[in-house]
Design a protein around this motif. Structure first.
Motif, mmCIF file in Angstrom:
data_model
loop_
_atom_site.group_PDB
_atom_site.id
_atom_site.type_symbol
_atom_site.label_atom_id
_atom_site.label_comp_id
_atom_site.label_asym_id
_atom_site.label_seq_id
_atom_site.Cartn_x
_atom_site.Cartn_y
_atom_site.Cartn_z
ATOM 1 N N ARG A 117 0.857 -1.183 0.000
ATOM 2 C CA ARG A 117 0.000 0.000 0.000
ATOM 3 C C ARG A 117 0.891 1.230 0.000
ATOM 4 O O ARG A 117 1.794 1.347 0.817
ATOM 5 C CB ARG A 117 -0.916 0.014 1.221
ATOM 6 C CG ARG A 117 -1.923 1.164 1.182
ATOM 7 C CD ARG A 117 -2.971 1.064 2.246
ATOM 8 N NE ARG A 117 -3.680 -0.204 2.265
ATOM 9 C CZ ARG A 117 -4.679 -0.544 1.445
ATOM 10 N NH1 ARG A 117 -5.085 0.296 0.526
ATOM 11 N NH2 ARG A 117 -5.275 -1.718 1.555
ATOM 12 N N ASP A 175 -0.431 7.169 -0.715
ATOM 13 C CA ASP A 175 -1.725 7.742 -1.108
ATOM 14 C C ASP A 175 -2.872 6.733 -1.010
ATOM 15 O O ASP A 175 -3.996 7.021 -1.397
ATOM 16 C CB ASP A 175 -1.650 8.337 -2.512
ATOM 17 C CG ASP A 175 -1.318 7.317 -3.586
ATOM 18 O OD1 ASP A 175 -1.215 6.111 -3.266
ATOM 19 O OD2 ASP A 175 -1.141 7.719 -4.741
ATOM 20 N N ASN A 180 -3.154 3.714 -2.495
ATOM 21 C CA ASN A 180 -3.245 2.747 -3.589
ATOM 22 C C ASN A 180 -2.438 1.501 -3.258
ATOM 23 O O ASN A 180 -1.566 1.524 -2.389
ATOM 24 C CB ASN A 180 -2.732 3.365 -4.892
ATOM 25 C CG ASN A 180 -3.667 4.440 -5.407
ATOM 26 O OD1 ASN A 180 -4.878 4.309 -5.330
ATOM 27 N ND2 ASN A 180 -3.095 5.516 -5.920
ATOM 28 N N CYS A 226 0.034 -1.458 -5.002
ATOM 29 C CA CYS A 226 0.803 -1.795 -6.197
ATOM 30 C C CYS A 226 1.671 -3.011 -5.902
ATOM 31 O O CYS A 226 1.884 -3.384 -4.750
ATOM 32 C CB CYS A 226 1.659 -0.623 -6.656
ATOM 33 S SG CYS A 226 2.987 -0.201 -5.528
ATOM 34 N N ASP A 246 4.340 -3.127 -10.908
ATOM 35 C CA ASP A 246 2.899 -3.101 -11.094
ATOM 36 C C ASP A 246 2.509 -3.227 -12.571
ATOM 37 O O ASP A 246 1.606 -3.991 -12.908
ATOM 38 C CB ASP A 246 2.331 -1.818 -10.487
ATOM 39 C CG ASP A 246 0.873 -1.959 -10.130
ATOM 40 O OD1 ASP A 246 0.527 -2.941 -9.431
ATOM 41 O OD2 ASP A 246 0.083 -1.097 -10.538
#
Length: 77
Positions: free
Chosen positions: A19, A22, A24, A26, A53
């Motif tokens: 994580r 921000d 997200n 990946c 990613d």
């Protein structure tokens, strides 16, 4: 994998999700190697992580396309 590397002193090479700051998620690849003293004891670890990613997404898409192609071929027979 990290616990095994710590316990054995073996190198680490692992792909994992992470994580980001921000929020997200990946895919990352992390590699780490033990730095040993003259007696062979691990005194430090050094390594790095890289963002994979895009590669993971491309591999996923390629697998899906192969499944769709196989289904289309099977439908013709």
């Amino acid at each position: 994998a990290w616990e095994r590397a710590l316990a054995t002193g073996a190198s680490l090479d692992a792909e994992h999700r992470m994580r980001t700051a921000d929020g997200n998620v990946c895919w990352m690849r992390t590699r780490a190697y033990a730095w040993r003293d003259p007696d062979g004891r691990v005194v430090r670890w050094y390594g790095w992580s890289e963002d994979i990613d895009e590669r993971v997404a491309a591999e996923r898409e390629q697998r899906q396309l192969a499944l769709m192609a196989r289904a289309a071929v099977d439908g013709l027979w």
